[in-house]
Design an enzyme around this catalytic site. Sequence first.
Site, PDB file in Angstrom:
ATOM      1  N   ARG A 120      -3.194  -6.669  17.685  1.00 25.63           N
ATOM      2  CA  ARG A 120      -4.174  -6.084  16.841  1.00 25.63           C
ATOM      3  C   ARG A 120      -3.298  -5.545  15.499  1.00 25.63           C
ATOM      4  O   ARG A 120      -1.940  -5.457  15.551  1.00 25.63           O
ATOM      5  CB  ARG A 120      -4.732  -4.958  17.430  1.00 25.63           C
ATOM      6  N   HIS A 178       3.651  22.770 -11.584  1.00 34.29           N
ATOM      7  CA  HIS A 178       2.682  23.637 -12.261  1.00 34.29           C
ATOM      8  C   HIS A 178       2.234  24.674 -11.350  1.00 34.29           C
ATOM      9  O   HIS A 178       2.302  25.785 -12.040  1.00 34.29           O
ATOM     10  CB  HIS A 178       1.144  22.881 -12.563  1.00 34.29           C
TER      11      HIS A 178
END
Length: 893
Positions: A309, A845
């Site tokens: 898979r 910031h």
Amino acid sequence: MNGMVLDFERIDKNSLSLVGGKGANLGEMTQAGLPVPSGFCVTTEAYSAFIGQSAEMAGYFRQLDLVREDQLQEIASLGSAIREHLISLPIPEYIRSAIADGLRRSGKERAYAVRSSATAEDLPTASFAGQQDTYLNVCGEEQLMLAIRKCWASLFTDRAISYRAKNRFDHRAVLLSVVVQQMVFPEVSGIMFTADPISGHRGTLTIDASFGLGEALVSGLVSADLYQVRSGELISKKIARKKLAIFGLPEGGTITRELAPEEQERQALGDPQIMELAALGEKIKRHYGSDQDIEWCFAEGRFYIVQSRPITSLYPLAHVSAPPGESPHLLISFGHQQMMTDAIKPMGLSLLRTMFPFGKSTVRAESKYTVTAGGRMFIDITPLLSLKLARILFPKLVSGIDEMIGSGVAEFVQRDSFVRHLPRVPGLKEQVAGFAGRILLRGARNLLFAPVSKGHPTVNAYIEASARQGKSRLSGVTGPERVARIQEQIGALLRMMFLELMPYPLSGILSSRIIRALSDRWLGEPDIVHVLNKSLPGNVTSEMGLIIGDLADIARPYPQVIELIRSSEPKLFRQRLRQVEGGDAFGLAWDRLMEKYGMRSPGEIDVTRPRWRDDPGTLLPSIESHLRSMQPGEHRSKFAQGAEEAEAAERDVLARLRAQPLGWLKARLMSRGIRVFRGMMGLREHPKYLMMQHFGMIREALCDEGRLLAESGVLKDAEDVFYLSLDELLQLTRGERPAGLEHLLDQRKQEFERYRTLTPPRLMTSEGEIVTGRRKQQDAPEGALLGTPVSAGVVEGIARVVLRPEEAKLSKGEIMIAPFTDPGWTPLFHSAVGLVMEVGGLMTHGAVVAREYGLPAVVGIDRATELIRDGDRIRLDGTRGYVLVLERNGKQP
């Protein structure tokens, strides 16, 4: 044979709707000639017919539609009822007959593994692995019929229901096929990943191996040997102690046995077998065209592939163009530097890549030193690291942005395999020296000689002129001319910002280093700079926060205005203000805020995000939190108090220095440093403010182009423009519409939704390897969550997890826990007493604003918004850099 049963030989990748992901993969591998044990699939048509005979399932599905992923008790009760009901149903005779025929063809005397295979399983974008049940060593027709019914019922296990609810899969739409595959009774079995699932390295094939059936490994009963193969070489072996193994029984079923002591630490696969298996894995990967998670076993001298898979857990690969033999390129996350790690739409990424000033053939081009992966932009710093000095200085520089990024780069550049094959870029040293030298020289001049008082007027004048010029260039034009001007405008912006604006805050940063060094040497107090950092004058983002606090104060006397602020229809907010008492006064202040800051928003580096002026919904909750958590005028008095504390600290430092030998000289040097620091550090946010001025006007222009293209029928919706790049938009406005445009846009929308669920790495290589740094040793209590200290102080309080500003509900005395913060989050800072973030560093910031507001802050705590729960009582130590959970929602942790 009929539509109820299909043998593997009749199945391929196009059979997904009939046999699910697992069955389609087995058929596909059988068709490709891979060593797959034979078998057949009971199709989704059989499943649909089986549940179709039930009169109760319609009601059960209606109940499933109402269940949320976190309603575990409801899921358990409902799932149990559905499973019991389905197991009690008989299999219709015509389906039973088809299954019996398939069993006879495959070999009635053989034992079988019976596994579920869902139609939404083992897909490139979603893996339902482990969601349903598996039954091993099933012998005979009656055991097989029971196992098939149990598989059908296992579509409604608790974990399967919750997974579908979380990923918004319709419970009716996920159908189930059953794989019936001949059992192989292996001596050794395990799992093979064609890429390293831990580091993400695409060139490292990883094999887990243990004795007996693989179920012991999958279920976690035993540890497995770990082998790694890269470039055809066995590079690593870790031999585990394997105490248990699961074996099949002749009469059916399995048994778990303890291995003999001499077997427990024996290597499960020999080196030649490891290499043979690895070659088989590479063959499977080539066949599917993507990295695979493969179940394998070894029996009677040969390997068998039981399942394959896609590996869905890997972060998408960034495609870097590099000559063969060159070092893997090191890519740094732009989002972590900008404190916004969410996925960005294609137009936002295109704008950022065009804005990056280096590696461009023309000002309008996208930089070749930028790449995208998983909806994020990464910067390829490999050419820069070809300079020896850059390998020394760059990690130190980025540590101020994110400690873990700096540490990761520092460790990676020590790898001999990286340095030995670095690309050589002619003239790079001269280009870097010329560009950086101009900024450093101007920064040094500001630090030593320039009048501090001229800094703010000069920077503000430049910002006003740049914004005015940008608006003028974009007005009065449409179509290709406007798009070309957008490219030119944004393409030149960052270089000019660096050269014209950065020397001012740079001088503030340099002065902070000098203050720290001198105060440590002369006074033994290096942390005095934290106090001097409070309430810096002229910080455009801090001023925005104060103005928003003023708005809250204006609203206080007017209950109807407050009710509108709390309204669930923020887009109608400004219009409805005109209809309520106090609305005119508040509206005037609101309009002034929008005129100066309306182009800002949370996540503002993504130009595709609505601005405050477009949608106040991300701003109004901040005002509402301010109303609840602050007294009238408190935000202004706190800011004034911070300024007074900084001034008092300055007077105290200078007085103590004057009392020392050569005190007049020491005080004079320190005074200059403090003046520069206080005068220039407030300009740190101005470059970002200018950037957002341009982003605001460019967003308006892009929206207008989208509207025009939608009106002319080129685009279905005006906002589809955000799923294009600037070059693609330019072509569309020229009338050059590519074939398959609608399909391309739909595909990008689906990709963006998937990318939103991913967590980007700070650093990764062009081979997909996630590079992680190491945090410095910290003095912290046992069990504390460690991060980077960025704003000093210790505070205890209630944690309030805020994932998006528009959902913020901060109250008095609460500590904000956020994934990141950018200027669009600043309005919330007044309402918090402390700050914790998953990303960031000393100079980002959130850290800068926290220091100005005097809030203790710690950043860089991975998964902080998950590990700290909403309502927990915590201690935040912004001096030592940790968070300690004291109580879990009122209970001891």
